[in-house]
Scaffold this active site. Structure first.
Site, PDB file in Angstrom:
ATOM      1  N   GLU A   1      -3.085  -3.016  -2.418  1.00 35.05           N
ATOM      2  CA  GLU A   1      -4.183  -2.447  -1.626  1.00 35.05           C
ATOM      3  C   GLU A   1      -4.513  -1.030  -2.077  1.00 35.05           C
ATOM      4  O   GLU A   1      -3.639  -0.175  -2.190  1.00 35.05           O
ATOM      5  CB  GLU A   1      -3.788  -2.428  -0.147  1.00 35.05           C
ATOM      6  CG  GLU A   1      -4.822  -1.784   0.762  1.00 35.05           C
ATOM      7  CD  GLU A   1      -4.380  -1.752   2.213  1.00 35.05           C
ATOM      8  OE1 GLU A   1      -5.101  -1.152   3.028  1.00 35.05           O
ATOM      9  OE2 GLU A   1      -3.309  -2.314   2.537  1.00 35.05           O
TER      10      GLU A   1
ATOM     11  N   LYS B   1      -6.994   2.661  -1.894  1.00 34.12           N
ATOM     12  CA  LYS B   1      -7.590   3.558  -0.915  1.00 34.12           C
ATOM     13  C   LYS B   1      -8.383   4.624  -1.653  1.00 34.12           C
ATOM     14  O   LYS B   1      -8.017   5.014  -2.763  1.00 34.12           O
ATOM     15  CB  LYS B   1      -6.512   4.203  -0.039  1.00 34.12           C
ATOM     16  CG  LYS B   1      -7.060   4.952   1.171  1.00 34.12           C
ATOM     17  CD  LYS B   1      -5.969   5.285   2.164  1.00 34.12           C
ATOM     18  CE  LYS B   1      -6.554   5.912   3.425  1.00 34.12           C
ATOM     19  NZ  LYS B   1      -5.532   6.117   4.482  1.00 34.12           N
TER      20      LYS B   1
ATOM     21  N   ASP C   1      -6.892  -4.337  10.632  1.00 39.12           N
ATOM     22  CA  ASP C   1      -6.207  -3.061  10.448  1.00 39.12           C
ATOM     23  C   ASP C   1      -6.975  -1.967  11.164  1.00 39.12           C
ATOM     24  O   ASP C   1      -7.865  -1.335  10.596  1.00 39.12           O
ATOM     25  CB  ASP C   1      -6.057  -2.740   8.958  1.00 39.12           C
ATOM     26  CG  ASP C   1      -5.211  -1.505   8.717  1.00 39.12           C
ATOM     27  OD1 ASP C   1      -4.700  -0.931   9.701  1.00 39.12           O
ATOM     28  OD2 ASP C   1      -5.052  -1.108   7.548  1.00 39.12           O
TER      29      ASP C   1
ATOM     30  N   ASP D   1     -11.583   6.793   6.758  1.00 39.39           N
ATOM     31  CA  ASP D   1     -10.732   5.670   7.166  1.00 39.39           C
ATOM     32  C   ASP D   1     -10.149   5.907   8.556  1.00 39.39           C
ATOM     33  O   ASP D   1      -8.956   6.124   8.725  1.00 39.39           O
ATOM     34  CB  ASP D   1      -9.612   5.488   6.137  1.00 39.39           C
ATOM     35  CG  ASP D   1      -8.721   4.294   6.453  1.00 39.39           C
ATOM     36  OD1 ASP D   1      -9.222   3.342   7.066  1.00 39.39           O
ATOM     37  OD2 ASP D   1      -7.543   4.334   6.094  1.00 39.39           O
TER      38      ASP D   1
ATOM     39  N   ASP E   1      -9.656  -3.254   1.947  1.00 37.05           N
ATOM     40  CA  ASP E   1      -9.652  -2.693   3.291  1.00 37.05           C
ATOM     41  C   ASP E   1     -10.997  -2.037   3.540  1.00 37.05           C
ATOM     42  O   ASP E   1     -11.423  -1.164   2.773  1.00 37.05           O
ATOM     43  CB  ASP E   1      -8.513  -1.680   3.432  1.00 37.05           C
ATOM     44  CG  ASP E   1      -8.352  -1.156   4.854  1.00 37.05           C
ATOM     45  OD1 ASP E   1      -9.348  -0.664   5.420  1.00 37.05           O
ATOM     46  OD2 ASP E   1      -7.233  -1.214   5.386  1.00 37.05           O
TER      47      ASP E   1
ATOM     48  N   HIS F   1     -11.284   1.749   3.263  1.00 37.36           N
ATOM     49  CA  HIS F   1     -10.711   2.422   2.111  1.00 37.36           C
ATOM     50  C   HIS F   1     -11.701   2.651   0.985  1.00 37.36           C
ATOM     51  O   HIS F   1     -11.306   2.803  -0.176  1.00 37.36           O
ATOM     52  CB  HIS F   1      -9.503   1.633   1.595  1.00 37.36           C
ATOM     53  CG  HIS F   1      -8.310   1.742   2.480  1.00 37.36           C
ATOM     54  ND1 HIS F   1      -7.056   1.293   2.104  1.00 37.36           N
ATOM     55  CD2 HIS F   1      -8.162   2.261   3.726  1.00 37.36           C
ATOM     56  CE1 HIS F   1      -6.200   1.526   3.086  1.00 37.36           C
ATOM     57  NE2 HIS F   1      -6.855   2.099   4.080  1.00 37.36           N
TER      58      HIS F   1
ATOM     59  N   TRP G   1       0.856  -1.190   0.000  1.00 40.30           N
ATOM     60  CA  TRP G   1       0.000   0.000   0.000  1.00 40.30           C
ATOM     61  C   TRP G   1       0.886   1.232   0.000  1.00 40.30           C
ATOM     62  O   TRP G   1       1.853   1.315   0.761  1.00 40.30           O
ATOM     63  CB  TRP G   1      -0.903   0.046   1.234  1.00 40.30           C
ATOM     64  CG  TRP G   1      -1.664   1.336   1.294  1.00 40.30           C
ATOM     65  CD1 TRP G   1      -2.790   1.661   0.598  1.00 40.30           C
ATOM     66  CD2 TRP G   1      -1.327   2.506   2.065  1.00 40.30           C
ATOM     67  NE1 TRP G   1      -3.172   2.952   0.873  1.00 40.30           N
ATOM     68  CE2 TRP G   1      -2.284   3.497   1.778  1.00 40.30           C
ATOM     69  CE3 TRP G   1      -0.289   2.813   2.955  1.00 40.30           C
ATOM     70  CZ2 TRP G   1      -2.259   4.762   2.360  1.00 40.30           C
ATOM     71  CZ3 TRP G   1      -0.255   4.076   3.538  1.00 40.30           C
ATOM     72  CH2 TRP G   1      -1.239   5.026   3.249  1.00 40.30           C
TER      73      TRP G   1
ATOM     74  N   HIS H   1      -8.516  -6.467   4.919  1.00 44.88           N
ATOM     75  CA  HIS H   1      -8.123  -5.693   6.084  1.00 44.88           C
ATOM     76  C   HIS H   1      -9.417  -5.264   6.764  1.00 44.88           C
ATOM     77  O   HIS H   1     -10.140  -4.409   6.244  1.00 44.88           O
ATOM     78  CB  HIS H   1      -7.278  -4.486   5.687  1.00 44.88           C
ATOM     79  CG  HIS H   1      -5.828  -4.803   5.561  1.00 44.88           C
ATOM     80  ND1 HIS H   1      -4.857  -3.838   5.395  1.00 44.88           N
ATOM     81  CD2 HIS H   1      -5.168  -5.992   5.601  1.00 44.88           C
ATOM     82  CE1 HIS H   1      -3.675  -4.415   5.335  1.00 44.88           C
ATOM     83  NE2 HIS H   1      -3.843  -5.721   5.442  1.00 44.88           N
TER      84      HIS H   1
ATOM     85  N   ASP I   1     -10.310   3.763  11.138  1.00 45.04           N
ATOM     86  CA  ASP I   1      -9.731   2.528  11.677  1.00 45.04           C
ATOM     87  C   ASP I   1     -10.066   2.275  13.139  1.00 45.04           C
ATOM     88  O   ASP I   1      -9.194   2.046  13.976  1.00 45.04           O
ATOM     89  CB  ASP I   1      -8.200   2.526  11.487  1.00 45.04           C
ATOM     90  CG  ASP I   1      -7.806   2.436  10.026  1.00 45.04           C
ATOM     91  OD1 ASP I   1      -8.266   1.493   9.360  1.00 45.04           O
ATOM     92  OD2 ASP I   1      -7.061   3.299   9.550  1.00 45.04           O
TER      93      ASP I   1
END
Length: 414
Positions: free
Chosen positions: A222, A224, A322, A290, A255, A258, A181, A282, A292
């Site tokens: 990956e 985003k 993640d 994002d 993800d 993302h 990424w 993820h 997380d």
């Protein structure tokens, strides 16, 4: 009064579900727990700087791991609270060495202590080159940078990361996923959207030119949607990487943080599975972007697990976590998040899939709706409690006591 496992097993048996087979299946699914939750994405480089790349852990809860040994101790505790055997996802900035290599100088020896530890713990390792938190990433451009010298630096870092990942996979006897990424993008609207993507593609091709043994290492890419400092344009978008993974045969990483909040990862899984050989997840919980957050047992996680199980995609999908939250106990975050991923898989595995599929293919949507709603009342908690008991890990109030006790022991770290 709590329902017994035997009673719960019988309740599921009425729906044609074999709980014993389900518990065995769940135990066979490894989850790759991410090292960066334990220290707020700081890493152990002598040249370390700010996180960068749109990555930020907020909060200052006491107990952050400051050394590789502290981080490993925290991980050992967390794994002891999680049923089954799992993996560790390691970033390149978490090297364990007295040396001070720059990113384009890292070697397997700088990570050998992690491999020996993983071997002793019976864990597999996954790896990630670190394309952020470095002076040569200050422009939020790395592999797509207009400067060939900057690109060459990061290409070399990526090459060395792949070699390290392959050595890890060889040493541990399980393929190491090397996930790529990059934070590349622009804060304001670009004039030329194509040129950076051409540079990124060429850099990736050069970085991955050497064919390494797939039983030792697998590449993943990956995407985003956007991040801090790259609000207007992200070079490595979902469309870019989906096309790249199809053309080059890499894993495609999805993800959960993302994408646009209205996009559904559960829906993407089945769609991309038709075009890529393997996938990497993820698992995160975005709030508005994002961010997380630690994952909950919410609708998004349940839907994703259901898509994995109903589509028979578990064998082709690597599950990694993640998230990073410095406002709560970092070890508790690992335990809560990993167990919630397992709980979601358990619920999906306990569904009477054949009966549900028959109703759907028979266009009996009334029956499908009745079934899915009635299934929500089944005693999943009793099956989970039995899973924990068989794997000798606590649950309920006993889990809280263990988490509180460990946090009190590490709080003095500051």
């Amino acid at each position: 009064m709590a329902i017994s496992y035997e009673s719960a097993r019988d309740a599921f048996a009425e729906w044609g579900v074999d709980c014993e087979a389900t518990l065995a299946a769940l135990k066979s699914v490894p989850i790759s727990m991410h090292c960066w939750q334990g220290d707020d994405v700081v890493g152990f480089e002598a040249r370390s700087g700010a996180s960068g790349g749109g990555i930020q852990a907020t909060g200052n809860h006491p107990g952050r791991a400051r050394t590789p040994d502290e981080l490993r101790a925290d991980l050992e505790f967390a794994y002891s609270m999680i049923p089954g055997k799992h993996r560790l996802n390691l970033h390149a900035m978490y090297l364990d060495t007295e040396a001070t290599p720059d990113r384009d100088e890292i070697e397997y020896a700088h990570f050998a202590p992690w491999v020996e530890w993983a071997k002793a713990q019976g864990l597999g390792l996954d790896f990630n080159p670190t394309f952020f938190a470095h002076p040569k990433a200050d422009d939020n451009l790395t592999l797509s940078h207009p400067d060939q010298g900057i690109r060459d630096f990061w290409i070399e870092h990526g090459k060395r990361s792949r070699e390290i990942a392959a050595r890890m996979g060889e040493a541990l006897g399980t393929a190491c996923v090397n996930n790529i990424w990059v934070p590349d993008g622009m804060k304001d609207i670009p004039v030329d959207r194509l040129a950076p993507r051409r540079r990124l593609e060429a850099s990736l091709d050069e970085m991955m030119a050497d064919k390494l043994a797939p039983e030792q290492m697998r590449d993943a890419v990956e995407s985003k949607l956007f991040g801090i400092g790259v609000e207007a344009y992200t070079v490595g978008s979902h469309e870019f990487y989906m096309g790249y993974a199809i053309r080059r045969g890499t894993l495609l990483c999805l993800d959960m943080g993302h994408f646009h909040p209205t996009e559904n990862i559960a829906d993407k899984l089945s769609a991309v599975s038709l075009s890529v050989p393997e996938m990497l997840l993820h698992v995160s919980r975005p709030m508005r972007w994002d961010s997380d957050h630690v994952i909950l047992l919410d609708d998004d996680i349940l839907a994703m697990a259901q898509a994995l199980v109903s589509g028979d995609l578990l064998a082709r999908t690597r599950i990694g976590l993640d998230f990073f939250d410095a406002t709560i106990s970092r070890t508790a975050a690992w335990v809560i998040g990993t167990r919630n991923m397992q709980k979601a898989l358990l619920r999906a595995m306990l569904a009477p899939q054949q009966a549900l599929t028959q109703a759907e293919t028979g266009l009996d949507f009334t029956k499908r709706l009745v079934m899915t709603e009635e299934l929500k009342d089944l005693p999943y908690g009793a099956i989970w409690a039995e899973f924990c008991r068989r794997n000798d890990v606590p649950e309920g109030l006993a889990l809280i006591k263990e988490l509180d006790g460990y946090q009190s022991r590490v709080a003095a770290r500051g």
